[in-house]
Design an enzyme around this catalytic site. Structure first.
Site: not given
Ligand code: ADP
Ligand code: MG
Length: 414
Positions: A46, A216, A369, A393
């Site tokens: 990043r 998730k 990520g 996200g």
């Protein structure tokens, strides 16, 4: 959306909201707990992705103030959060190394230290504000509270550049409330990310195969709803797959399970079936008796996992099945690792899926990520994918068809 490259920045101070939320080793820092300043960056992707915009501004003789967050600092007020960390210190050091010039780290976010630095910077210099999430106002639900912090951030600079794609889905002070206060534009990373995501949403070449994994279920369910009708095949793996298998009545032992979502998962599978989308679940697993890098891997040759075992990776038959389902793809979007790739004994599924996608001729996008970190860890050739997105996200919410607050704020003309 105005481009940062079209802003007249020479001699101006530019506040750049970047996404420098890198994984740190040790307990990760991202998960909280360890003292600040004692981490190494385990994947600097990043930071590297933020360089083109920062370099362009330096070259054009702007003074560059970078604002970013790291992890989820805990505590009720600024002092508690700053004491607990994580500090952006390792990020400032890495950024300086990559830029080949000093990066001054402010001792605060938008206080005394930041103001002094901002008012004494020369053109071409770079400063980094401390972790913006040390300010509880950054993530406040109260518009007024966020607005106050946005005002302090805006006071540091003449211009605002939004380049933190991975945070664009957050209605946060530095992302959403600051751009309207200054002349603003989008940075190169944000523009590149949006261009790719647009290709995925507007008439993707078929077959369009989506691979979802990671931990998730809740985060990924909404995107499934939107992909039904767009994608042709949905391959589901990783920790989220066990809720799907449980919804089908399979035994999943001690694997990750989101009990509250079983109903939603059933509904998503029904919708997919009605829309003619093929949903592919793991047919075998690599399991262990505990969640541990040193746990003994065992192969379970069917979809059911016995009690006392948890699924930590897809098994060999699933690796082949997924590769076959990817072989004729013309468009691929992949979010979420199909196994616990951080543990070498459970990384084979992630490697197999990465390799299968790297052989696809067409548009291949990795988002997330952890997924991006995984493919870099696997050291595949740089051109293995069309695009490795910095946003997890944010990419998912874009694909869901939701408006990203950070993009909305940049689209409004100043
Ligand atoms: P991304 O950041 O790419 O969006 P997520 O954050 O959703 O991905 O999930 C990444 C995490 O999911 C990784 O840390 C990985 O270890 C974990 N994971 C993958 N498979 C499993 C599994 N079977 N059980 C538990 N965790 C898993
Ligand atoms: Mg993640």
């Amino acid at each position: 959306m105005k481009r940062a490259e079209d802003l007249d920045v020479t001699g101006q101070t530019v506040l750049v909201r970047a996404d420098l939320n890198v994984p740190l080793d040790g307990d990760g820092g991202l998960r909280g707990g360890a003292p600040p300043g004692q981490h190494n960056i385990s994947d600097d992707g990043r930071i590297r992705a933020s360089l083109p915009t920062i370099r362009d501004l330096i070259r054009r003789e702007a003074a560059v103030i970078v604002c970013a967050h790291l992890g989820r600092p805990k505590g009720d007020d600024y002092a508690a959060r700053a004491a607990g960390g994580p500090s952006l210190r390792p990020v400032a050091d890495r950024l300086a190394e990559l830029l080949g010039q000093p990066v001054t780290l402010a001792a605060d976010v938008a206080g005394e230290s930041a103001s002094v630095i901002a008012s004494t910077m020369a053109p071409g210099e770079v400063a980094l504000l401390e972790n913006v999430r040390f300010e509880p106002a950054e993530t406040s639900k109260d518009d007024g509270v966020r607005g106050e912090l946005a005002g302090r951030l805006a006071a540091l600079a003449d211009l605002y550049v939004g380049d933190g794609f991975g945070a664009m889905h957050r209605k946060h002070a530095s992302v959403y409330d600051t751009p309207p206060l200054l002349p603003h534009a989008a940075g190169q990373l944000v523009l590149a990310e949006v261009a790719v995501l647009r290709q995925l949403t507007n008439s993707p070449a078929r077959p369009y195969v989506v691979v979802l994994g990671g931990a998730k279920v809740a985060d990924k369910l909404a995107v499934i709803g939107n992909l039904v009708g767009k994608a042709d095949r949905l391959l589901i793996a990783g920790g989220m797959a066990y809720t799907f298998l449980a919804a089908q009545g399979h035994k999943i032992g001690g694997s990750l399970l989101d009990t509250d979502r079983i109903g939603e998962v059933k509904a998503a599978m029904d919708d997919a079936a009605k829309a003619g989308v093929e949903v592919v679940l793991p047919v075998d697993h690599v399991v262990a008796d505990r969640f541990d890098a040193d746990a003994q891997p065992e192969i379970v040759p069917g979809p059911d996992i016995p009690d006392g075992r948890m699924g930590l990776d897809i098994g060999p038959a699933t690796r082949e099945l997924f590769a076959a389902k990817l072989a004729d793809a013309k468009t691929v979007f992949w979010n979420g690792p199909p196994g616990v790739f951080e543990f070498p004994a459970f990384a084979a599924g992630t490697l197999a899926v990465s390799e299968a996608i790297s052989h696809v001729t067409g548009l291949t996008v990795v988002g997330g990520g952890d997924s991006a970190a995984a493919v870099r860890q696997l050291k595949l050739p740089a051109d293995a994918f069309t695009h490795i997105s910095t946003g997890g996200g944010a990419s998912l919410e874009y694909l869901e068809g939701r408006d990203l607050p950070g993009l909305t704020a940049l689209e409004e003309l100043s």
